[in-house]
Structures are given as structure tokens and as C-alpha cells.
Enzyme design. Structure first.
Site, short mmCIF file in Angstrom:
data_model
loop_
_atom_site.label_atom_id
_atom_site.label_comp_id
_atom_site.label_asym_id
_atom_site.label_seq_id
_atom_site.Cartn_x
_atom_site.Cartn_y
_atom_site.Cartn_z
N ASP A 35 0.85 -1.19 0.00
CA ASP A 35 0.00 0.00 0.00
C ASP A 35 0.89 1.24 0.00
O ASP A 35 1.91 1.30 0.68
CB ASP A 35 -0.91 -0.01 1.23
CG ASP A 35 -2.06 0.98 1.11
OD1 ASP A 35 -3.22 0.55 0.98
OD2 ASP A 35 -1.78 2.21 1.14
N ILE A 36 0.48 2.24 -0.77
CA ILE A 36 1.29 3.46 -0.92
C ILE A 36 1.28 4.31 0.34
O ILE A 36 2.20 5.13 0.55
CB ILE A 36 0.78 4.29 -2.14
CG1 ILE A 36 1.87 5.19 -2.68
CG2 ILE A 36 -0.49 5.05 -1.82
CD1 ILE A 36 1.56 5.77 -4.05
N ASN A 92 -12.81 -3.19 2.50
CA ASN A 92 -13.79 -2.11 2.55
C ASN A 92 -14.67 -2.19 1.31
O ASN A 92 -14.16 -2.39 0.20
CB ASN A 92 -13.07 -0.76 2.61
CG ASN A 92 -12.19 -0.63 3.84
OD1 ASN A 92 -12.59 -1.01 4.93
ND2 ASN A 92 -10.99 -0.10 3.66
N VAL A 101 -11.14 2.75 -3.79
CA VAL A 101 -10.76 2.25 -5.12
C VAL A 101 -11.73 1.13 -5.52
O VAL A 101 -11.80 0.10 -4.85
CB VAL A 101 -9.31 1.74 -5.12
CG1 VAL A 101 -8.94 1.21 -6.51
CG2 VAL A 101 -8.34 2.83 -4.68
N HIS A 105 -10.09 -5.39 -3.43
CA HIS A 105 -8.78 -5.56 -2.81
C HIS A 105 -8.96 -5.98 -1.37
O HIS A 105 -9.89 -5.55 -0.70
CB HIS A 105 -7.93 -4.29 -2.89
CG HIS A 105 -8.62 -3.05 -2.43
ND1 HIS A 105 -9.57 -2.40 -3.20
CD2 HIS A 105 -8.52 -2.33 -1.28
CE1 HIS A 105 -10.00 -1.33 -2.56
NE2 HIS A 105 -9.40 -1.26 -1.38
N MET A 106 -8.05 -6.81 -0.91
CA MET A 106 -7.98 -7.15 0.52
C MET A 106 -6.73 -6.52 1.09
O MET A 106 -5.62 -6.75 0.59
CB MET A 106 -7.97 -8.66 0.74
CG MET A 106 -7.96 -9.02 2.23
SD MET A 106 -7.87 -10.79 2.54
CE MET A 106 -9.48 -11.29 2.00
N HIS A 107 -6.92 -5.68 2.12
CA HIS A 107 -5.78 -5.15 2.86
C HIS A 107 -5.29 -6.25 3.80
O HIS A 107 -6.09 -6.84 4.54
CB HIS A 107 -6.20 -3.96 3.74
CG HIS A 107 -6.74 -2.77 3.02
ND1 HIS A 107 -6.02 -1.62 2.84
CD2 HIS A 107 -7.96 -2.53 2.48
CE1 HIS A 107 -6.76 -0.72 2.20
NE2 HIS A 107 -7.96 -1.25 1.98
P1 AMP Z 1 -9.87 1.46 0.18
O1 AMP Z 1 -10.24 2.69 0.94
O2 AMP Z 1 -10.17 0.21 0.94
O3 AMP Z 1 -10.44 1.47 -1.22
O4 AMP Z 1 -8.28 1.47 0.08
C1 AMP Z 1 -7.56 1.92 -1.02
C2 AMP Z 1 -6.09 1.81 -0.66
O5 AMP Z 1 -5.34 1.95 -1.84
C3 AMP Z 1 -5.60 2.88 0.33
O6 AMP Z 1 -5.05 2.24 1.48
C4 AMP Z 1 -4.52 3.63 -0.47
O7 AMP Z 1 -3.42 4.02 0.32
C5 AMP Z 1 -4.13 2.60 -1.51
N1 AMP Z 1 -3.58 3.13 -2.75
C6 AMP Z 1 -4.07 4.12 -3.53
N2 AMP Z 1 -3.31 4.31 -4.60
C7 AMP Z 1 -2.30 3.41 -4.53
C8 AMP Z 1 -1.18 3.09 -5.35
N3 AMP Z 1 -0.92 3.76 -6.49
N4 AMP Z 1 -0.35 2.10 -4.95
C9 AMP Z 1 -0.58 1.42 -3.82
N5 AMP Z 1 -1.63 1.66 -3.00
C10 AMP Z 1 -2.47 2.64 -3.35
#
Ligand code: AMP
Length: 120
Positions: A35-36, A92, A101, A105-107
Site C-alpha cells: 500500500d502506498i 472495505n 478504489v 482488494h484485501m488489505h
Molecule cells: P480502500 O479505501 O479500501 O479502497 O483502500 C484503497 C487503498 O489503496 C488505500 O489504502 C490507499 O493508500 C491505496 N492506494 C491508492 N493508490 C495506490 C497506489 N498507487 N499504490 C498502492 N496503494 C495505493
């Protein structure tokens, strides 16, 4: 439920190689990358390569091979990052889940004591 996937989301761009990522693991059906904006010492995102918007979309429409590939990626992330002491997997989803996004995705969060699951 209608799922309308938007292929201009940032994770679709990562999958197409249009923007870079720090890959932790990849197989035919899933990609895992840092994650960024990490919220824990380990904060990896696992995404399917197919066009799924959310956990419930993936759960309903992904093939058995996609499910297996995704979960294999989760297992590999846990192994590679050394999460023997535990971790939290979070997906989320849409408005109430505060999903930013719209590509499933799974964190995977770990590397420290994470506290209780919900703050409010
Ligand atoms: P969510 O709120 O669950 O949709 O989480 C989206 C996640 O994507 C957040 O934790 C961001 O920090 C992460 N994110 C957004 N852009 C990037 C990227 N270019 N590379 C890696 N992670 C990203």
C-alpha cells in the site's frame, strides 16, 4: 445487484502496467503489492486480475481458479511478510465500508498489535 466495473480505476492501471507498484507476490489470477500509504509495518493489498469491483462481486462471479489464485496470494503474502503473530484482512466495500478504489482488494495489515476492529 448490478456491478459496473470502471477500468479507469487506479488498480486497473497498475494491472495494465500504466503506473508502478511494489510487487510482493503475483500469480496468474492475483497481484499483491505494498500500500502506498501504509497504516502498519506490513500493509499489502491483494487484488484479483479480473474486473471485479468488490468482495461481494468477486465472491459471486469469480471462477474457482480465480478464487484459488486469490487465496493462494493471501497465503503467500502472509508467508513472505512473516505474519506468524497474526494480521488483519480487510475489504472495505462501497459507501458504508468507505471503499476508495472500486477494484476488489484485501488489505493485509500486520507487524504490530492492531487494536480492536472498529473505533466507532
Ligand atoms: P480502500 O479505501 O479500501 O479502497 O483502500 C484503497 C487503498 O489503496 C488505500 O489504502 C490507499 O493508500 C491505496 N492506494 C491508492 N493508490 C495506490 C497506489 N498507487 N499504490 C498502492 N496503494 C495505493
Amino acid at each position: 445487484m448490478e456491478y459496473a466495473y470502471d477500468d479507469q480505476n487506479i488498480f486497473a492501471k497498475i494491472l495494465r502496467g500504466e503506473i508502478p507498484n511494489k510487487t510482493v507476490y503475483e500469480n496468474d489470477h492475483a497481484l499483491a503489492f505494498d500500500d502506498i500509504a501504509p497504516q502498519a509495518p506490513v500493509h499489502v493489498l491483494v487484488i484479483p486480475k479480473g474486473p471485479y469491483m468488490s468482495l461481494d462481486h468477486f465472491a459471486r462471479d469469480a471462477s474457482a481458479a480465480e478464487h484459488h489464485g486469490f487465496m493462494q496470494a493471501v497465503a503467500e503474502v502472509c508467508r513472505i511478510t512473516g505474519l506468524e503473530a497474526g494480521f488483519r484482512g480487510i475489504s472495505n466495500t462501497r459507501t458504508h465500508g468507505i471503499q476508495d478504489v472500486p477494484h476488489y482488494h484485501m488489505h493485509i495489515l500486520g507487524g504490530r498489535q492492531l487494536g480492536r476492529m472498529l473505533s466507532d
